[in-house]
Design an enzyme around this catalytic site. Structure first.
Site, PDB file in Angstrom:
ATOM      1  N   THR A   9      17.819   6.990  17.722  1.00 49.76           N
ATOM      2  CA  THR A   9      18.258   7.649  18.961  1.00 49.76           C
ATOM      3  C   THR A   9      17.744   9.085  19.050  1.00 49.76           C
ATOM      4  O   THR A   9      18.508  10.060  18.952  1.00 49.76           O
ATOM      5  CB  THR A   9      19.794   7.602  19.060  1.00 49.76           C
ATOM      6  OG1 THR A   9      20.359   7.799  17.745  1.00 49.76           O
ATOM      7  CG2 THR A   9      20.259   6.279  19.596  1.00 49.76           C
ATOM      8  N   TYR A  10      16.433   9.183  19.224  1.00 49.63           N
ATOM      9  CA  TYR A  10      15.779  10.474  19.433  1.00 49.63           C
ATOM     10  C   TYR A  10      14.424  10.244  20.083  1.00 49.63           C
ATOM     11  O   TYR A  10      14.015   9.104  20.290  1.00 49.63           O
ATOM     12  CB  TYR A  10      15.612  11.246  18.113  1.00 49.63           C
ATOM     13  CG  TYR A  10      15.436  10.399  16.876  1.00 49.63           C
ATOM     14  CD1 TYR A  10      14.226   9.761  16.590  1.00 49.63           C
ATOM     15  CD2 TYR A  10      16.487  10.227  15.981  1.00 49.63           C
ATOM     16  CE1 TYR A  10      14.069   8.991  15.453  1.00 49.63           C
ATOM     17  CE2 TYR A  10      16.347   9.456  14.837  1.00 49.63           C
ATOM     18  CZ  TYR A  10      15.125   8.845  14.566  1.00 49.63           C
ATOM     19  OH  TYR A  10      14.982   8.080  13.440  1.00 49.63           O
ATOM     20  N   VAL A  44       0.835  -1.195   0.000  1.00 47.20           N
ATOM     21  CA  VAL A  44       0.000   0.000   0.000  1.00 47.20           C
ATOM     22  C   VAL A  44       0.871   1.247   0.000  1.00 47.20           C
ATOM     23  O   VAL A  44       1.773   1.379   0.825  1.00 47.20           O
ATOM     24  CB  VAL A  44      -0.934   0.022   1.238  1.00 47.20           C
ATOM     25  CG1 VAL A  44      -1.783   1.295   1.228  1.00 47.20           C
ATOM     26  CG2 VAL A  44      -1.816  -1.214   1.285  1.00 47.20           C
ATOM     27  N   GLU A 103       7.163  -1.282  14.573  1.00 46.16           N
ATOM     28  CA  GLU A 103       7.201  -0.895  15.982  1.00 46.16           C
ATOM     29  C   GLU A 103       5.967  -1.386  16.720  1.00 46.16           C
ATOM     30  O   GLU A 103       4.962  -1.720  16.109  1.00 46.16           O
ATOM     31  CB  GLU A 103       7.321   0.635  16.099  1.00 46.16           C
ATOM     32  CG  GLU A 103       8.575   1.191  15.440  1.00 46.16           C
ATOM     33  CD  GLU A 103       8.700   2.702  15.562  1.00 46.16           C
ATOM     34  OE1 GLU A 103       8.156   3.275  16.529  1.00 46.16           O
ATOM     35  OE2 GLU A 103       9.350   3.312  14.684  1.00 46.16           O
ATOM     36  N   TYR A 104       6.081  -1.442  18.045  1.00 47.69           N
ATOM     37  CA  TYR A 104       4.972  -1.836  18.934  1.00 47.69           C
ATOM     38  C   TYR A 104       4.476  -3.251  18.640  1.00 47.69           C
ATOM     39  O   TYR A 104       3.279  -3.528  18.684  1.00 47.69           O
ATOM     40  CB  TYR A 104       3.816  -0.830  18.826  1.00 47.69           C
ATOM     41  CG  TYR A 104       4.203   0.567  19.209  1.00 47.69           C
ATOM     42  CD1 TYR A 104       4.290   0.945  20.545  1.00 47.69           C
ATOM     43  CD2 TYR A 104       4.512   1.508  18.230  1.00 47.69           C
ATOM     44  CE1 TYR A 104       4.668   2.239  20.905  1.00 47.69           C
ATOM     45  CE2 TYR A 104       4.889   2.799  18.579  1.00 47.69           C
ATOM     46  CZ  TYR A 104       4.960   3.154  19.910  1.00 47.69           C
ATOM     47  OH  TYR A 104       5.338   4.423  20.259  1.00 47.69           O
ATOM     48  N   TRP A 110      16.434  12.038  10.858  1.00 46.96           N
ATOM     49  CA  TRP A 110      14.982  12.140  10.840  1.00 46.96           C
ATOM     50  C   TRP A 110      14.627  13.584  11.196  1.00 46.96           C
ATOM     51  O   TRP A 110      14.725  13.966  12.341  1.00 46.96           O
ATOM     52  CB  TRP A 110      14.320  11.178  11.833  1.00 46.96           C
ATOM     53  CG  TRP A 110      12.828  11.348  11.752  1.00 46.96           C
ATOM     54  CD1 TRP A 110      12.037  12.152  12.533  1.00 46.96           C
ATOM     55  CD2 TRP A 110      11.956  10.739  10.799  1.00 46.96           C
ATOM     56  NE1 TRP A 110      10.733  12.093  12.123  1.00 46.96           N
ATOM     57  CE2 TRP A 110      10.651  11.234  11.059  1.00 46.96           C
ATOM     58  CE3 TRP A 110      12.155   9.848   9.739  1.00 46.96           C
ATOM     59  CZ2 TRP A 110       9.540  10.840  10.308  1.00 46.96           C
ATOM     60  CZ3 TRP A 110      11.056   9.460   8.999  1.00 46.96           C
ATOM     61  CH2 TRP A 110       9.769   9.948   9.288  1.00 46.96           C
TER      62      TRP A 110
END
Length: 433
Positions: free
Chosen positions: A286-287, A145, A222-223, A410
């Site tokens: 790392t943020y 998608v 994630e999660y 990012w």
């Protein structure tokens, strides 16, 4: 390179005079829009030219690069005033090289949304090894998608073509992001327990990458349920095999954690050692220690970032690791109330401009190695945490200190001039195309 911190009474003229650099170059390189006002605590990057060339009639950027044994991208990196464009004119002054001792080579990745401003993209591409387009998703049956890649501004084909033109390898991004713009754990968990859907998805990914002329794939799930930790590693192994067979690379994003047993589903579902073994490269995100709904603090405090890196290199070969670097700041109204206070996101450039506008003094947290300042608006006290040349230098030093592969931003939707001045002064940027 000198990173100068503005003191009370300083002017740009006095700084330029003290360090023996042209005022116009100081303003141009730092891209200062307000040349009459400075914030105490603001950073100014000072660079010393080693070799300078004045453009003659008939010159092109390519001919100049060839005569000095360098590349067009190197000239664009050294001359940000060109804004990523190759046109030059007679009498123009170009810096061929700077008087600086570089720490070595670095690979640089930058994430963009599809609605990136074209001029910002062109300015950024000379500094990138990879450009990652955010994002593709998938359906439970493995159907791929498009989560907005072709819906806004530049289309996917144009971005990929531009990326390759500047020698930045275009990377396809796959995530569990749903239609609502949030990570969908149910979608990821269902895929990991459905081998047939995985087969379909992997086939669709490979087909899309071949069709669009991508260089590699970046996966960010994630999660996930902790019970699916090993299934995720197995899935990545299958993806990597398909990537390798078709001449692509696999980058996997990792939640930042400082130990193998760090509690919490967000951390427990990512097996650093396993994922590192089956991926070509990994990205440490790392943020977001400081985040929109959290208490005011640095987005990427150096002490926390380095804790993650120290652990990561015990599980993953260091030359596979990208260090995540944020390119944004947060402005919190005070007092902070958990569940009620929300910070507003702003750029690092806007943060400094806000400090100048409000007459704020920029302070520097020595422990977190990050700048911040307070100001008042309509009777409300605010605190802003952001990054400047000092904090960027400290983060990028970790790449050399731990022999990491590179840094990943990012994101690169907004231009942050001091970041690129510092990066270019510290490292030679790899180009793999």
């Amino acid at each position: 390179m000198v990173i100068y911190v503005v003191q009370p009474g300083d002017t740009l003229e006095s700084i330029a005079r003290e360090y023996g650099v042209p005022l116009s170059r100081l303003i141009s390189q730092n891209e200062l829009t307000d040349t009459e006002n400075l914030a105490v605590g603001q950073t100014i990057v000072i660079l010393y030219a080693e070799e300078v060339y004045t453009v003659r009639s008939g010159d092109t950027l390519a001919s100049i690069a060839n005569s000095y044994g360098t590349t067009i991208n190197n000239l664009l990196q050294n001359n940000p005033q060109l804004m990523g464009k190759t046109e030059v004119f007679e009498g123009q002054t170009l810096i061929i090289s700077y008087d600086t001792q570089k720490l070595g080579n670095i690979a640089v990745n930058g994430y963009i949304y599809p609605f990136v401003d074209r001029d910002t993209l062109i300015r950024t591409l000379p500094y990138l090894t990879y450009l990652t387009l955010f994002t593709y998703g998938f359906m439970p049956n493995g159907e791929l998608v498009d989560r907005g890649i072709t819906e806004f501004g530049l289309n996917e084909d144009e971005i990929i073509s531009l990326s390759r033109e500047y020698g930045a390898a275009p990377i396809m991004h796959l995530s569990t992001l749903g239609e609502n713009g949030l990570f969908n754990s149910e979608l990821g968990n269902a895929l990991l327990n459905n081998p047939e859907a995985q087969n379909v998805l992997i086939q669709n990914i490979v087909s899309k990458m071949i069709e669009k002329n991508y260089y590699g794939l970046d996966i960010d799930f994630e999660y996930l349920d902790t019970a699916n930790r090993d299934l995720y590693t197995t899935f990545l192994s299958r993806v990597q095999q398909a990537m390798s067979e078709n001449g692509f690379i696999l980058i996997t994003a990792l939640i930042p954690k400082a130990s193998s047993d760090q509690p919490g589903a967000l951390y427990e579902s990512h097996d650093y050692g396993g994922i590192g073994a089956v991926s070509d490269y990994v990205l440490l995100m790392t943020y977001e220690w400081g985040y929109a709904f959290g208490p005011p603090m640095a987005v990427a405090p150096l002490n926390e970032v380095e804790r993650v890196v120290r652990y990561a290199v015990t599980e993953i070969p260091s030359d596979k690791i990208f260090l995540g670097v944020p390119n944004y700041a947060y402005d919190w109204p005070l007092p902070y109330e958990r569940g009620k206070t929300k910070a507003e996101s702003l750029t690092n450039v806007d943060a400094v401009n806000l400090a100048v506008k409000t007459g704020s003094v920029i302070m520097f947290d020595e422990y977190m190695q990050t700048p911040y300042f307070f100001y008042n608006l309509d009777g409300v006290r605010h605190v802003v945490w952001f990054d400047d040349a000092r904090s960027i230098e400290e983060k990028l030093n970790l790449v050399s200190k731990y022999n990491l592969y590179g840094a990943s931003y990012w994101n690169v939707m907004k231009w942050f001039p001091q970041n690129w001045l510092v990066l270019n002064s510290m490292y030679n940027i790899d180009k793999i195309l």
